[in-house]
Motif scaffolding. Structure first.
Motif, PDB file in Angstrom:
ATOM      1  N   SER A 189       0.827  -1.210   0.000  1.00 37.40           N
ATOM      2  CA  SER A 189       0.000   0.000   0.000  1.00 37.40           C
ATOM      3  C   SER A 189       0.860   1.259   0.000  1.00 37.40           C
ATOM      4  O   SER A 189       0.579   2.219  -0.728  1.00 37.40           O
ATOM      5  N   ALA A 190       1.906   1.274   0.807  1.00 42.53           N
ATOM      6  CA  ALA A 190       2.783   2.442   0.864  1.00 42.53           C
ATOM      7  C   ALA A 190       3.521   2.646  -0.456  1.00 42.53           C
ATOM      8  O   ALA A 190       3.677   3.783  -0.911  1.00 42.53           O
ATOM      9  N   ALA A 191       3.953   1.562  -1.080  1.00 40.99           N
ATOM     10  CA  ALA A 191       4.638   1.679  -2.370  1.00 40.99           C
ATOM     11  C   ALA A 191       3.698   2.201  -3.448  1.00 40.99           C
ATOM     12  O   ALA A 191       4.072   3.061  -4.260  1.00 40.99           O
ATOM     13  N   PHE A 192       2.477   1.711  -3.466  1.00 46.80           N
ATOM     14  CA  PHE A 192       1.502   2.172  -4.452  1.00 46.80           C
ATOM     15  C   PHE A 192       1.171   3.646  -4.235  1.00 46.80           C
ATOM     16  O   PHE A 192       1.074   4.422  -5.189  1.00 46.80           O
ATOM     17  N   ALA A 193       1.024   4.043  -2.978  1.00 52.30           N
ATOM     18  CA  ALA A 193       0.758   5.455  -2.688  1.00 52.30           C
ATOM     19  C   ALA A 193       1.947   6.324  -3.088  1.00 52.30           C
ATOM     20  O   ALA A 193       1.759   7.439  -3.589  1.00 52.30           O
ATOM     21  N   GLY A 194       3.153   5.822  -2.923  1.00 50.91           N
ATOM     22  CA  GLY A 194       4.341   6.558  -3.367  1.00 50.91           C
ATOM     23  C   GLY A 194       4.367   6.747  -4.873  1.00 50.91           C
ATOM     24  O   GLY A 194       4.735   7.817  -5.367  1.00 50.91           O
ATOM     25  N   VAL A 195       3.961   5.721  -5.600  1.00 53.59           N
ATOM     26  CA  VAL A 195       3.882   5.844  -7.064  1.00 53.59           C
ATOM     27  C   VAL A 195       2.833   6.873  -7.453  1.00 53.59           C
ATOM     28  O   VAL A 195       3.049   7.703  -8.349  1.00 53.59           O
ATOM     29  N   LEU A 196       1.676   6.843  -6.791  1.00 54.55           N
ATOM     30  CA  LEU A 196       0.637   7.829  -7.083  1.00 54.55           C
ATOM     31  C   LEU A 196       1.102   9.245  -6.766  1.00 54.55           C
ATOM     32  O   LEU A 196       0.815  10.181  -7.521  1.00 54.55           O
ATOM     33  N   LEU A 197       1.827   9.419  -5.667  1.00 56.49           N
ATOM     34  CA  LEU A 197       2.360  10.738  -5.337  1.00 56.49           C
ATOM     35  C   LEU A 197       3.363  11.196  -6.392  1.00 56.49           C
ATOM     36  O   LEU A 197       3.415  12.381  -6.738  1.00 56.49           O
ATOM     37  N   GLY A 198       4.150  10.283  -6.905  1.00 55.32           N
ATOM     38  CA  GLY A 198       5.079  10.618  -7.990  1.00 55.32           C
ATOM     39  C   GLY A 198       4.355  11.087  -9.238  1.00 55.32           C
ATOM     40  O   GLY A 198       4.788  12.030  -9.898  1.00 55.32           O
ATOM     41  N   VAL A 199       3.237  10.444  -9.558  1.00 53.16           N
ATOM     42  CA  VAL A 199       2.440  10.868 -10.707  1.00 53.16           C
ATOM     43  C   VAL A 199       1.896  12.276 -10.485  1.00 53.16           C
ATOM     44  O   VAL A 199       1.895  13.104 -11.412  1.00 53.16           O
ATOM     45  N   VAL A 200       1.458  12.579  -9.280  1.00 49.77           N
ATOM     46  CA  VAL A 200       0.943  13.918  -8.985  1.00 49.77           C
ATOM     47  C   VAL A 200       2.057  14.954  -9.113  1.00 49.77           C
ATOM     48  O   VAL A 200       1.851  16.031  -9.684  1.00 49.77           O
ATOM     49  N   VAL A 201       3.240  14.645  -8.612  1.00 50.12           N
ATOM     50  CA  VAL A 201       4.358  15.592  -8.709  1.00 50.12           C
ATOM     51  C   VAL A 201       4.734  15.824 -10.167  1.00 50.12           C
ATOM     52  O   VAL A 201       4.969  16.972 -10.575  1.00 50.12           O
ATOM     53  N   ILE A 202       4.781  14.781 -10.971  1.00 55.03           N
ATOM     54  CA  ILE A 202       5.109  14.937 -12.392  1.00 55.03           C
ATOM     55  C   ILE A 202       4.038  15.758 -13.100  1.00 55.03           C
ATOM     56  O   ILE A 202       4.342  16.637 -13.923  1.00 55.03           O
ATOM     57  N   ALA A 203       2.772  15.519 -12.777  1.00 51.99           N
ATOM     58  CA  ALA A 203       1.696  16.288 -13.397  1.00 51.99           C
ATOM     59  C   ALA A 203       1.782  17.763 -13.009  1.00 51.99           C
ATOM     60  O   ALA A 203       1.589  18.647 -13.853  1.00 51.99           O
ATOM     61  N   ARG A 204       2.087  18.037 -11.748  1.00 52.09           N
ATOM     62  CA  ARG A 204       2.227  19.425 -11.310  1.00 52.09           C
ATOM     63  C   ARG A 204       3.440  20.082 -11.959  1.00 52.09           C
ATOM     64  O   ARG A 204       3.418  21.264 -12.279  1.00 52.09           O
ATOM     65  N   TRP A 205       4.495  19.322 -12.154  1.00 48.45           N
ATOM     66  CA  TRP A 205       5.699  19.869 -12.778  1.00 48.45           C
ATOM     67  C   TRP A 205       5.424  20.245 -14.230  1.00 48.45           C
ATOM     68  O   TRP A 205       5.814  21.308 -14.689  1.00 48.45           O
ATOM     69  N   PHE A 206       4.750  19.366 -14.962  1.00 46.85           N
ATOM     70  CA  PHE A 206       4.432  19.663 -16.360  1.00 46.85           C
ATOM     71  C   PHE A 206       3.412  20.794 -16.486  1.00 46.85           C
ATOM     72  O   PHE A 206       3.382  21.484 -17.500  1.00 46.85           O
ATOM     73  N   SER A 207       2.569  20.977 -15.478  1.00 43.74           N
ATOM     74  CA  SER A 207       1.586  22.065 -15.553  1.00 43.74           C
ATOM     75  C   SER A 207       2.203  23.418 -15.222  1.00 43.74           C
ATOM     76  O   SER A 207       1.560  24.443 -15.394  1.00 43.74           O
ATOM     77  N   GLY A 208       3.435  23.433 -14.744  1.00 42.29           N
ATOM     78  CA  GLY A 208       4.122  24.676 -14.450  1.00 42.29           C
ATOM     79  C   GLY A 208       3.943  25.166 -13.037  1.00 42.29           C
ATOM     80  O   GLY A 208       4.326  26.292 -12.714  1.00 42.29           O
ATOM     81  N   GLU A 209       3.382  24.343 -12.177  1.00 43.09           N
ATOM     82  CA  GLU A 209       3.154  24.772 -10.799  1.00 43.09           C
ATOM     83  C   GLU A 209       4.455  24.948 -10.029  1.00 43.09           C
ATOM     84  O   GLU A 209       4.547  25.774  -9.128  1.00 43.09           O
ATOM     85  N   TYR A 210       5.478  24.190 -10.387  1.00 43.63           N
ATOM     86  CA  TYR A 210       6.749  24.265  -9.684  1.00 43.63           C
ATOM     87  C   TYR A 210       7.754  25.178 -10.381  1.00 43.63           C
ATOM     88  O   TYR A 210       8.916  25.188 -10.030  1.00 43.63           O
ATOM     89  N   LYS A 211       7.303  25.951 -11.351  1.00 40.79           N
ATOM     90  CA  LYS A 211       8.200  26.830 -12.092  1.00 40.79           C
ATOM     91  C   LYS A 211       8.587  28.009 -11.211  1.00 40.79           C
ATOM     92  O   LYS A 211       7.750  28.621 -10.554  1.00 40.79           O
ATOM     93  N   ARG A 212       9.853  28.316 -11.202  1.00 37.72           N
ATOM     94  CA  ARG A 212      10.344  29.441 -10.421  1.00 37.72           C
ATOM     95  C   ARG A 212      10.056  30.725 -11.178  1.00 37.72           C
ATOM     96  O   ARG A 212      10.400  30.878 -12.337  1.00 37.72           O
ATOM     97  N   GLU A 213       9.438  31.637 -10.495  1.00 37.83           N
ATOM     98  CA  GLU A 213       9.151  32.937 -11.086  1.00 37.83           C
ATOM     99  C   GLU A 213      10.079  33.965 -10.455  1.00 37.83           C
ATOM    100  O   GLU A 213      10.057  34.169  -9.247  1.00 37.83           O
ATOM    101  N   ASP A 214      10.884  34.603 -11.288  1.00 36.61           N
ATOM    102  CA  ASP A 214      11.795  35.640 -10.781  1.00 36.61           C
ATOM    103  C   ASP A 214      11.027  36.928 -10.580  1.00 36.61           C
ATOM    104  O   ASP A 214      10.377  37.438 -11.490  1.00 36.61           O
ATOM    105  N   LYS A 215      11.127  37.449  -9.391  1.00 33.80           N
ATOM    106  CA  LYS A 215      10.425  38.693  -9.064  1.00 33.80           C
ATOM    107  C   LYS A 215      11.418  39.836  -9.090  1.00 33.80           C
ATOM    108  O   LYS A 215      12.490  39.735  -8.502  1.00 33.80           O
ATOM    109  N   PRO A 216      11.065  40.933  -9.759  1.00 31.75           N
ATOM    110  CA  PRO A 216      12.020  42.061  -9.840  1.00 31.75           C
ATOM    111  C   PRO A 216      12.118  42.845  -8.555  1.00 31.75           C
ATOM    112  O   PRO A 216      11.372  42.846  -7.689  1.00 31.75           O
TER     113      PRO A 216
END
Length: 101
Positions: free
Chosen positions: A74-101
């Motif tokens: 169960s823990a391994a499967f949940a870890g895989v699901l969390l990895g999918v969520v992180v990859i989806a958030r990364w591709f959506s640009g949620e983790y993109k660093r925004e430089d503030k002036p």
């Protein structure tokens, strides 16, 4: 065991979707997975150490060993699901660093 895995496949994504939609940071479910995996491994080792070789070869294991394996899966499967969520958030640009002036 197969019915447990089938339930896990259907309930796991629904539970994770609910956690993500309620705004829980992903570190909380990740820590839950790590703690659950540690408990599962400890239960498996405890169950295997208390099983005699005669019982082990006839197919009988203590319930602690079986429950430990189920927790680790169960823990391994949940870890895989969390990895999918992180990859989806990364591709959506949620983790993109925004430089503030």
């Amino acid at each position: 065991m197969s019915s447990f895995l089938l339930i896990l496949v259907f309930v796991g994504p629904v539970l994770l979707f609910g956690l993500v939609k309620t705004g829980v940071h992903l570190i909380v479910p990740l820590m839950a997975c790590v703690i659950a995996a540690g408990v599962g491994i400890a239960m498996f080792i405890w169950g295997m150490n208390n099983t005699s070789l005669a019982d082990h070869h006839s197919g009988d294991l203590l319930p602690q060993a079986v429950y430990g394996v189920m927790i680790v899966i169960s823990a391994a499967f949940a870890g895989v699901l969390l990895g999918v969520v992180v990859i989806a958030r990364w591709f959506s640009g949620e983790y993109k660093r925004e430089d503030k002036p």
